[in-house]
Design an enzyme around this catalytic site. Sequence first.
Site, mmCIF file in Angstrom:
data_model
loop_
_atom_site.group_PDB
_atom_site.id
_atom_site.type_symbol
_atom_site.label_atom_id
_atom_site.label_comp_id
_atom_site.label_asym_id
_atom_site.label_seq_id
_atom_site.Cartn_x
_atom_site.Cartn_y
_atom_site.Cartn_z
ATOM 1 C CG ASP A 425 -2.276 0.803 1.111
ATOM 2 O OD1 ASP A 425 -2.237 1.541 0.010
ATOM 3 O OD2 ASP A 425 -3.124 0.382 1.966
ATOM 4 C CG ASP A 484 -9.379 2.092 -0.613
ATOM 5 O OD1 ASP A 484 -8.963 1.104 -1.075
ATOM 6 O OD2 ASP A 484 -9.039 3.068 0.064
HETATM 7 C C1 DGJ Z 1 -5.807 1.706 2.038
HETATM 8 C C2 DGJ Z 1 -6.119 0.489 0.976
HETATM 9 O O1 DGJ Z 1 -6.467 0.841 -0.218
HETATM 10 C C3 DGJ Z 1 -7.330 -0.313 1.511
HETATM 11 O O2 DGJ Z 1 -7.587 -1.491 1.019
HETATM 12 C C4 DGJ Z 1 -6.646 -0.960 2.819
HETATM 13 O O3 DGJ Z 1 -5.709 -1.767 2.567
HETATM 14 C C5 DGJ Z 1 -6.311 0.351 3.883
HETATM 15 N N1 DGJ Z 1 -5.259 1.289 3.018
HETATM 16 C C6 DGJ Z 1 -5.655 -0.262 5.209
HETATM 17 O O4 DGJ Z 1 -4.914 0.978 5.871
#
Ligand code: DGJ
Length: 678
Positions: A425, A484
Amino acid sequence: MTVFHLRAAGVSLVLDTRGTAASVLHWGSDLGEFAFSEDAFTPAVPPSSIDVPLRLSLLPSLAEGWSGRPAIETGHGFRTVETQVQDQILRIRSSSPDATQEVVTELELTTQGVLRVRHRFTNRGDDEFVLPNLDVLLPIPAEATELLDFTGLWSHERSPQRAPLRHGVWSRESRHGRPGHDDAFLMVAGTPGLGFRSGRVWAVHLAWSGDKRVWAERSALGYSVLGAGELLAPGEIRLAPGESYETPWLVAVFSDTGLDGLSDRLHPWIRSTSTLRKPRPVVLNTWEAVYFDHDLAVLNELADAAAEVGVERFVLDDGWFTGRRDDRRALGDWFVDDTVWPDGLHPLISRVHERGMEFGLWVEPEMISPDSVLAREHPDWILGGTIGPTWRWQRVLDVEKAYHYLLDRLTALLTEYPIAFLKWDHNRDLLTPGVAHRQTRALYRLLAALKEAFPHVEIESCASGGARIDLGILPLVDRFWTSDTNDPLDRQSIQRWTGLLIPPEYLGGHLGDGVAHVTGRTSALGFRLATALFGSAGIEWNLTGASPAEKADIAAWIAEHQRLRPLLHSGRVVRADSPDPAHLVHGVVAQDRSHAVYALVTLGTPAAALPPPIRFPGLDPDRLYTVRPIGVPPRTMQDAPPPWLAAGAVTLPGRVLSELGLPAPLLTPEQALLLELA
Ligand code: DGJ
């Protein structure tokens, strides 16, 4: 040889190295073999202009009469000194008038018809040279007067925007230190009204994960160009004598059959370089199921529920490392939290393995929380120090400085635990000037080192959803987290447009909760399932709360996905142009056109009592296909369905299905009907 003509897959590139500087005379449709005639390629000389015909070189500059945006802001021109051709790759060496600057340009026309271009600049002088910029420009014809590119924001990535290409520069610049949610992604210029299935289009993408700019310029001089390059801060690239800087690849694609024609070249080319070794496993990701609330008993139960419906990979998201109880702390402390996990991750991983699934783990290596052991021990590793605000309560780690720490920590985790997959991430912009180049290069180096040491560990590029989806990072990763949002309505558009460039097998698409966590919108299970079917499928939902009927539908969906996966992840992606924006048709057709799956999707209320017919693009016109509905039946509002659907199947030639189509059922908004053709 002085004029080069490369041809592949319906594309021609004609390059002229006569005169002082090499120039692209044609990039577009295949011209066939012909005897080159200089006269036919030389423009007139207009009044009030330079006294020789203007030729736009590969490094256009004021010195040659180009007053548009130059390839390099030095003003002087470059002269070709050497040209080599090998297979489909041309290498052109150019030099500045005083020979202190050398540029080697590499152009490759792949067998799929994708053109790649990059420059390598070398300081041949005796003093340090500060490189202002170095961009790649390609001419496009005057008929390309409509632009399509992308913008967006968190959970709304790749929102298309169109504009006429007028005289001037339309420039999209990313200063996020990552491409960003508003990344221009693919800049497309084409004939007016260009669509998925029609129009002549030229498009460029810069294969780079840091700061960049991509632009289209139509100049009053009579030329139009597409250009792109890394967005360098003043003084960011300082070259000692003999040192070089290489631009990222500019990936350029032409199609005379609309936007689908771009994917038809890009997807096969990306697949030809792919390192994916096996079918994309169906994932369950714990993020929206439990967030930071990690508890072995709950996660064991979730793993059991996942295995029960057929999930193949269980991914433990954020929240597993020392002190990480929320998003305000602990990034950088990549040790398993022994208060939450007294026996480490072993018990959970064993459970996951016992249930026949692989195990994956979330990490965010390029970040550091001010409230972390790492920040207290190495405040000097924080990029930009404490200048500027935190973002999601975190700062950026200087990957160059922390390189060995990160490599050691990740190596330790991957050695101690049988981890098949890292969700990598990146949750904030850099917001520090002049560092994006070295930070991006350090990231690439780190990923490459891990790939080399752990070739079987797959990596997903995630950046607050889809803020880092590009062809620079693609050779180092195996999956992209597309967005997301798991809301299927938003996902329809995000996946549709991200899939223009990226083949579906790389794009994570998950079945979310009935009430989407990001938007709060409620969606039918069938719509959510149909939306998540086509890509790298997964689930992001606490399945322990799902009803037996829902679990049965999910299990059937996974089985269907597994059955169709070879087709979905190797076929041609097709999208119909619809007269009604509330009514979409997209699909995947096998390369030999023997088999296809389509989705009819309603985004809203249709514009007329009868929606447009379902037209199936991409079929073999002379082949007979039987069309059958599959998946969860969508909700309809109609006094009678079209008889072919009520009958359960219809058989017709591809020509009829593509040209005329089938009468559509009246789906209520936010529904999808899946159809299989064989
Ligand atoms: C952002 C990501 O896009 C989410 O899917 C998740 O992993 C969160 N971060 C976790 O902090």
